[in-house]
Scaffold this motif. Sequence first.
Motif, PDB file in Angstrom:
ATOM      1  N   ILE A 156      -8.460   0.596  -3.865  1.00 59.97           N
ATOM      2  CA  ILE A 156      -7.109   0.220  -4.292  1.00 59.97           C
ATOM      3  C   ILE A 156      -6.100   1.257  -3.821  1.00 59.97           C
ATOM      4  N   HIS A 157      -5.035   0.794  -3.152  1.00 56.63           N
ATOM      5  CA  HIS A 157      -3.919   1.644  -2.747  1.00 56.63           C
ATOM      6  C   HIS A 157      -2.859   1.652  -3.843  1.00 56.63           C
ATOM      7  N   HIS A 158      -2.096   2.748  -3.899  1.00 55.70           N
ATOM      8  CA  HIS A 158      -0.896   2.743  -4.742  1.00 55.70           C
ATOM      9  C   HIS A 158       0.327   2.971  -3.858  1.00 55.70           C
ATOM     10  N   LEU A 159       1.366   2.186  -4.111  1.00 54.87           N
ATOM     11  CA  LEU A 159       2.585   2.234  -3.314  1.00 54.87           C
ATOM     12  C   LEU A 159       3.773   2.578  -4.190  1.00 54.87           C
ATOM     13  N   HIS A 160       4.574   3.538  -3.720  1.00 55.58           N
ATOM     14  CA  HIS A 160       5.790   3.910  -4.444  1.00 55.58           C
ATOM     15  C   HIS A 160       6.890   2.893  -4.175  1.00 55.58           C
ATOM     16  N   LEU A 161       7.754   2.686  -5.159  1.00 59.13           N
ATOM     17  CA  LEU A 161       8.712   1.590  -5.133  1.00 59.13           C
ATOM     18  C   LEU A 161      10.163   2.053  -5.033  1.00 59.13           C
ATOM     19  N   VAL A 179       4.054   2.652 -10.147  1.00 62.91           N
ATOM     20  CA  VAL A 179       3.652   2.385  -8.765  1.00 62.91           C
ATOM     21  C   VAL A 179       2.919   1.051  -8.703  1.00 62.91           C
ATOM     22  N   LEU A 180       2.976   0.442  -7.536  1.00 64.69           N
ATOM     23  CA  LEU A 180       2.306  -0.842  -7.323  1.00 64.69           C
ATOM     24  C   LEU A 180       0.880  -0.598  -6.873  1.00 64.69           C
ATOM     25  N   LEU A 181      -0.059  -1.242  -7.534  1.00 68.12           N
ATOM     26  CA  LEU A 181      -1.474  -1.118  -7.207  1.00 68.12           C
ATOM     27  C   LEU A 181      -1.907  -2.362  -6.442  1.00 68.12           C
ATOM     28  N   VAL A 182      -2.417  -2.143  -5.242  1.00 67.52           N
ATOM     29  CA  VAL A 182      -2.712  -3.248  -4.331  1.00 67.52           C
ATOM     30  C   VAL A 182      -4.070  -3.045  -3.670  1.00 67.52           C
ATOM     31  N   ARG A 183      -4.778  -4.153  -3.517  1.00 70.07           N
ATOM     32  CA  ARG A 183      -6.002  -4.146  -2.718  1.00 70.07           C
ATOM     33  C   ARG A 183      -5.741  -5.014  -1.489  1.00 70.07           C
ATOM     34  N   PHE A 184      -6.064  -4.495  -0.306  1.00 64.68           N
ATOM     35  CA  PHE A 184      -5.790  -5.193   0.943  1.00 64.68           C
ATOM     36  C   PHE A 184      -7.079  -5.636   1.622  1.00 64.68           C
TER      37      PHE A 184
END
Length: 332
Positions: A156-161, A179-184
């Motif tokens: 899981i990545h975390h992205l700043h908004l 932060v947004l938690l995303v799996r790609f």
Amino acid sequence: MAELMTYNEPNKGILVVGIDIGILFQGKPFYKDFPFLTGFKCLKAGKFMEYEVKMNFYRDWIFYLKGEGELERAGYSPAENPDDISIQYFNLVRRLIPAVPRNVLIAKKFKCPSEVRLGFNLVKDKVKKGVDLRPHLSTRILDLDYDDDLLNDWGIHHLHLGTSKMKHNPSFFNRTGPVLLVRFDEQNAYFISIMEHGNWTNQDMIRIIHHNWAESIKQFKVNDAIGLNKPVTDRDIKSFRKSHVFSFIEPEPGVIYAPPGMGLTSSGVGLEVVRSSDHYANLMKTYEDVIRENIDEITENIKDDTGKLFFTMRINKKNVYAFEKNIILSSI
């Protein structure tokens, strides 16, 4: 057997082309300091000719990763040890997100705090269009030796908004608490949740993935499992990661997953990073075997040779070449 084609550079040498390398930059430390000095025999003018052949494609590969093609060119200062360079490279590749358009899938019950809504919409639009997300990643992407435990363990990545650039580092957007938690994967971006920065062991992330997109992590499901002997808490996971140990996750009774990010090795490096490094190290050995097994075809047009061949590996974009520069060629 890989298929080879040989091209002649007049009076300069042989360029062996067509070694199938698959997808070079998607994949997996190795046997460094190979001597690669071996004798080969092939039929020449009715008699066998023995060649002394030297090559070390792993050394050439590391040279490419370090400076010629990748890390130094991107502004990094890689290590000196070849195996460390390989790990650094694949660790960086693992943390970067390929800039390709993806479908955005948003979890049920997903909530976006009003203070980061603009940043959320900005990131969502970039994901859909395939815009580079590096400015939203952790600034630790600048550190080749940083191990992202959340990514390595759970994928899981975390992205700043943030919506404006940092004043002291305009390569990145402002940092945000949520932060947004995303799996790609290659086609989809699974928007899991927005949580406070640092909440990296919250098992709700796995629960959300399981309840929304179980198919996307089915390869990590432990079949025929009854349950864990003892429940694993978020605090347990934090302790395990600190000790470079991974744990199974039970998002609901009787459903158990191995780490969807492959987990950690004893050194703290992600297992997928080590596997990628190993894979390409062994691939270099395979390429050498292709040269050895086809040496008679490769040397078919040699004349006045010394019996010594020294091959180097060259990379041009996604093509791999084995080049021998010292031999004299017969006219074709």
